[in-house]
Design a protein around this motif. Structure first.
Motif, PDB file in Angstrom:
ATOM      1  N   LEU A 142       0.928  -1.036  -0.138  1.00  0.00           N
ATOM      2  CA  LEU A 142      -0.147  -0.089   0.254  1.00  0.00           C
ATOM      3  C   LEU A 142       0.689   1.419  -0.028  1.00  0.00           C
ATOM      4  CD1 LEU A 142      -2.850  -1.008   2.778  1.00  0.00           C
ATOM      5  CD2 LEU A 142      -3.069  -1.002   0.131  1.00  0.00           C
ATOM      6  N   THR A 143       1.976   1.094   0.588  1.00  0.00           N
ATOM      7  CA  THR A 143       2.980   2.409   0.593  1.00  0.00           C
ATOM      8  C   THR A 143       3.493   2.744  -0.826  1.00  0.00           C
ATOM      9  OG1 THR A 143       4.941   0.975   1.116  1.00  0.00           O
ATOM     10  CG2 THR A 143       3.617   2.062   2.973  1.00  0.00           C
ATOM     11  N   LYS A 144       3.204   1.839  -1.550  1.00  0.00           N
ATOM     12  CA  LYS A 144       3.778   2.190  -3.185  1.00  0.00           C
ATOM     13  C   LYS A 144       2.717   3.272  -3.593  1.00  0.00           C
ATOM     14  CE  LYS A 144       5.564  -2.389  -3.931  1.00  0.00           C
ATOM     15  NZ  LYS A 144       5.578  -3.804  -4.722  1.00  0.00           N
ATOM     16  N   TYR A 145       1.316   2.976  -3.191  1.00  0.00           N
ATOM     17  CA  TYR A 145       0.338   4.078  -3.479  1.00  0.00           C
ATOM     18  C   TYR A 145      -0.126   5.099  -2.684  1.00  0.00           C
ATOM     19  CZ  TYR A 145       0.505   0.047  -6.592  1.00  0.00           C
ATOM     20  OH  TYR A 145       0.826  -1.071  -7.582  1.00  0.00           O
ATOM     21  N   GLY A 146       0.942   5.544  -1.817  1.00  0.00           N
ATOM     22  CA  GLY A 146       1.025   6.871  -1.012  1.00  0.00           C
ATOM     23  C   GLY A 146      -0.007   6.417   0.258  1.00  0.00           C
ATOM     24  N   SER A 151     -11.346   4.263  14.428  1.00  0.00           N
ATOM     25  CA  SER A 151     -11.635   2.909  14.220  1.00  0.00           C
ATOM     26  C   SER A 151     -11.774   2.763  12.657  1.00  0.00           C
ATOM     27  CB  SER A 151     -12.690   2.590  14.838  1.00  0.00           C
ATOM     28  OG  SER A 151     -13.958   3.686  14.231  1.00  0.00           O
ATOM     29  N   LEU A 152     -11.571   3.852  11.855  1.00  0.00           N
ATOM     30  CA  LEU A 152     -11.389   3.711  10.435  1.00  0.00           C
ATOM     31  C   LEU A 152     -10.223   3.276   9.621  1.00  0.00           C
ATOM     32  CD1 LEU A 152     -14.127   6.525   9.560  1.00  0.00           C
ATOM     33  CD2 LEU A 152     -14.454   3.644   9.068  1.00  0.00           C
ATOM     34  N   LEU A 153      -9.002   3.233  10.713  1.00  0.00           N
ATOM     35  CA  LEU A 153      -7.676   3.168  10.188  1.00  0.00           C
ATOM     36  C   LEU A 153      -7.714   2.104   9.038  1.00  0.00           C
ATOM     37  CD1 LEU A 153      -4.690   3.979  10.610  1.00  0.00           C
ATOM     38  CD2 LEU A 153      -4.487   2.381  12.459  1.00  0.00           C
ATOM     39  N   LYS A 154      -8.084   0.923   9.140  1.00  0.00           N
ATOM     40  CA  LYS A 154      -8.047   0.019   8.138  1.00  0.00           C
ATOM     41  C   LYS A 154      -8.600   0.511   7.005  1.00  0.00           C
ATOM     42  CE  LYS A 154      -9.169  -4.541   6.694  1.00  0.00           C
ATOM     43  NZ  LYS A 154     -10.320  -5.504   6.735  1.00  0.00           N
ATOM     44  N   ARG A 155      -9.817   1.061   6.912  1.00  0.00           N
ATOM     45  CA  ARG A 155     -10.484   1.490   5.779  1.00  0.00           C
ATOM     46  C   ARG A 155      -9.400   2.501   5.006  1.00  0.00           C
ATOM     47  NH1 ARG A 155     -11.931   6.526   3.414  1.00  0.00           N
ATOM     48  NH2 ARG A 155     -13.847   6.202   2.158  1.00  0.00           N
ATOM     49  N   HIS A 156      -9.052   3.410   5.886  1.00  0.00           N
ATOM     50  CA  HIS A 156      -8.113   4.647   5.163  1.00  0.00           C
ATOM     51  C   HIS A 156      -6.767   3.821   4.541  1.00  0.00           C
ATOM     52  CE1 HIS A 156     -10.694   7.608   6.423  1.00  0.00           C
ATOM     53  NE2 HIS A 156     -10.610   7.545   7.590  1.00  0.00           N
ATOM     54  N   CYS A 157      -6.267   2.825   5.111  1.00  0.00           N
ATOM     55  CA  CYS A 157      -5.232   2.197   4.532  1.00  0.00           C
ATOM     56  C   CYS A 157      -5.707   1.676   3.100  1.00  0.00           C
ATOM     57  CB  CYS A 157      -4.703   1.048   5.358  1.00  0.00           C
ATOM     58  SG  CYS A 157      -3.848   1.771   7.136  1.00  0.00           S
ATOM     59  N   PHE A 158      -6.725   0.842   3.194  1.00  0.00           N
ATOM     60  CA  PHE A 158      -7.181   0.443   1.755  1.00  0.00           C
ATOM     61  C   PHE A 158      -7.549   1.465   0.720  1.00  0.00           C
ATOM     62  CE2 PHE A 158      -7.840  -3.997   2.964  1.00  0.00           C
ATOM     63  CZ  PHE A 158      -7.796  -4.517   1.797  1.00  0.00           C
ATOM     64  N   ALA A 159      -8.067   2.729   1.205  1.00  0.00           N
ATOM     65  CA  ALA A 159      -8.555   3.878   0.422  1.00  0.00           C
ATOM     66  C   ALA A 159      -7.323   4.468  -0.250  1.00  0.00           C
ATOM     67  CB  ALA A 159      -9.064   4.916   1.350  1.00  0.00           C
ATOM     68  N   VAL A 215      -4.912   3.296  -1.949  1.00  0.00           N
ATOM     69  CA  VAL A 215      -4.831   2.684  -3.405  1.00  0.00           C
ATOM     70  C   VAL A 215      -5.603   3.203  -4.578  1.00  0.00           C
ATOM     71  CG1 VAL A 215      -5.691   0.419  -2.829  1.00  0.00           C
ATOM     72  CG2 VAL A 215      -4.061   0.707  -4.792  1.00  0.00           C
ATOM     73  N   PHE A 216      -6.941   3.097  -3.814  1.00  0.00           N
ATOM     74  CA  PHE A 216      -7.981   3.551  -4.676  1.00  0.00           C
ATOM     75  C   PHE A 216      -8.008   4.882  -4.781  1.00  0.00           C
ATOM     76  CE2 PHE A 216      -9.922  -0.001  -2.279  1.00  0.00           C
ATOM     77  CZ  PHE A 216     -10.239  -0.996  -3.598  1.00  0.00           C
ATOM     78  N   GLU A 217      -7.769   6.047  -4.050  1.00  0.00           N
ATOM     79  CA  GLU A 217      -7.447   7.248  -4.402  1.00  0.00           C
ATOM     80  C   GLU A 217      -6.447   7.386  -5.477  1.00  0.00           C
ATOM     81  OE1 GLU A 217      -8.833  10.111  -3.367  1.00  0.00           O
ATOM     82  OE2 GLU A 217     -10.190   9.569  -1.414  1.00  0.00           O
ATOM     83  N   PHE A 218      -5.265   6.787  -5.142  1.00  0.00           N
ATOM     84  CA  PHE A 218      -4.149   6.962  -6.221  1.00  0.00           C
ATOM     85  C   PHE A 218      -4.615   6.525  -7.777  1.00  0.00           C
ATOM     86  CE2 PHE A 218      -0.642   5.182  -8.606  1.00  0.00           C
ATOM     87  CZ  PHE A 218       0.310   5.922  -8.201  1.00  0.00           C
TER      88      PHE A 218
END
Length: 344
Positions: free
Chosen positions: A111-115, A158-166, A168-171
């Motif tokens: 995920l870090t590759k996509y910010g 509590s949305l930490l995991k959601r934001h991690c996933f987000a 790559v989609f934002e990118f």
């Protein structure tokens, strides 16, 4: 034929939305089609939404209980989430006025590759701190400087995991808005399952590979996917959904995509109206990042419901057989001398 039989078993019970793949699929498609329609289901914990929650409920309640407590107590909790994610809540250096929330995500390096780091920094700002040992990302909450809206802070964390996933989609959504790119994001979010995201100039394609543990799961999964396809007829704004079994779709040729009888691929084709910056983009991310867990959760619910119906039908048959069994007449036998005969 097996899929048809499954549909017939589920069809007479439309009210059991949480255990009916036809209703489950229709509900998800309605959300994606921007309809203001929600389905509720009766579960063991009461009335819940048909869609899985986007935040971690245990993490939110654990934080909120400590925010509202007058007595500052030591805390050391480890919480498991979907996709092998672990949260750890503890005190910073033993200071009960400071709480560290850390997340361990196996695929965080991808995920870090996509910010991911930059996206989390933007979302959490001053809450971001150096990662705890053994974890990938940490937040620090100062109990002496809590905001007026404590519930909002607990929900945000509590949305930490959601934001991690987000991230790559934002990118990829931004790349599509800028004209597309040839790069394909590959996220191995589980040991044997992968998510692929690609951005073209007019669409973003999200492909989930998933593994079905049982043959029954494949049949029920196909019912779900068929309903997703048919659900698009009722809403032209819903995204296109494609399902392929055993073989990966053409977009994944030349990759490490798995093949096999228990492997399925679900493709979502998202057009700019679903990825435009703003509230609609956030809603799309909320729904798309939980889809894999949503699918398998409702497959399990459907199987449990089918088993419940089969047990009920079997019990009814047994009652009929018991009523049809002739009763034995109690007859007394005696010997020639007049004594009662007893068989030993």
């Amino acid at each position: 034929p097996a899929a048809d039989n499954c549909r017939q078993l589920l069809k007479p019970f439309p009210s059991q939305a949480g255990r009916n793949p036809r209703r489950c699929a229709a509900g998800f498609a309605s959300h994606q089609g921007h309809r203001n329609r929600f389905f509720c289901v009766q579960s063991f914990s009461g009335i819940d939404m048909i869609l899985l929650e986007f935040h971690n409920r245990i993490l939110e309640e654990a934080l909120l209980s400590r925010f509202n407590s007058e007595k500052k107590e030591a805390v050391d909790l480890t919480i498991a989430d979907f996709d092998g994610v672990l949260f750890h809540i503890t005190n910073a250096d033993g200071d009960r006025n400071k709480i560290i929330v850390s997340a361990s995500i196996k695929f965080y390096s991808e995920l870090t590759k996509y910010g991911a780091n930059e996206y989390l920094q933007k979302e959490y700002g001053d809450l971001v701190t150096s990662a705890e040992s053994g974890y990938d990302f940490s937040l620090l909450v100062n109990m002496e400087a809590l905001p007026a809206d404590k519930a909002a802070l607990a929900r945000k964390v509590s949305l930490l995991k959601r934001h991690c996933f987000a991230s790559v989609f934002e990118f990829m959504f931004d790349k599509q808005a800028a004209g597309g790119c040839t790069e394909k994001a590959v996220i191995h979010y589980r040991d044997d399952e992968t998510m692929y995201v690609s951005a073209d100039k007019d669409r973003v394609t999200v492909i989930f590979s998933t593994v079905f543990k049982d043959d029954d799961d494949v049949i029920i999964g196909k019912v779900f996917m068929q309903e997703f396809k048919e659900g698009r007829r009722g809403s032209t704004t819903a995204p296109q959904v494609l399902f392929s079994h055993k073989e990966p779709p053409l977009e994944l040729q030349g990759t490490d995509a798995r093949t096999g009888n228990n492997v399925g691929y679900i493709s979502f084709v998202l057009f700019p109206r679903a990825t435009a910056a703003g509230a609609q983009r956030q809603k799309t991310i909320d729904l798309i990042h939980t889809f894999r867990n949503y699918l398998h959760y409702h497959i399990k619910c459907s199987k449990a419901y089918l088993h419940c119906r089969m047990r009920a039908r079997t019990s009814a048959f047994l009652k009929v057989l018991n009523r049809a069994r002739p009763e034995k007449k109690a007859t007394e036998k005696k010997t020639i001398s007049g004594k009662t005969f007893t068989r030993k």
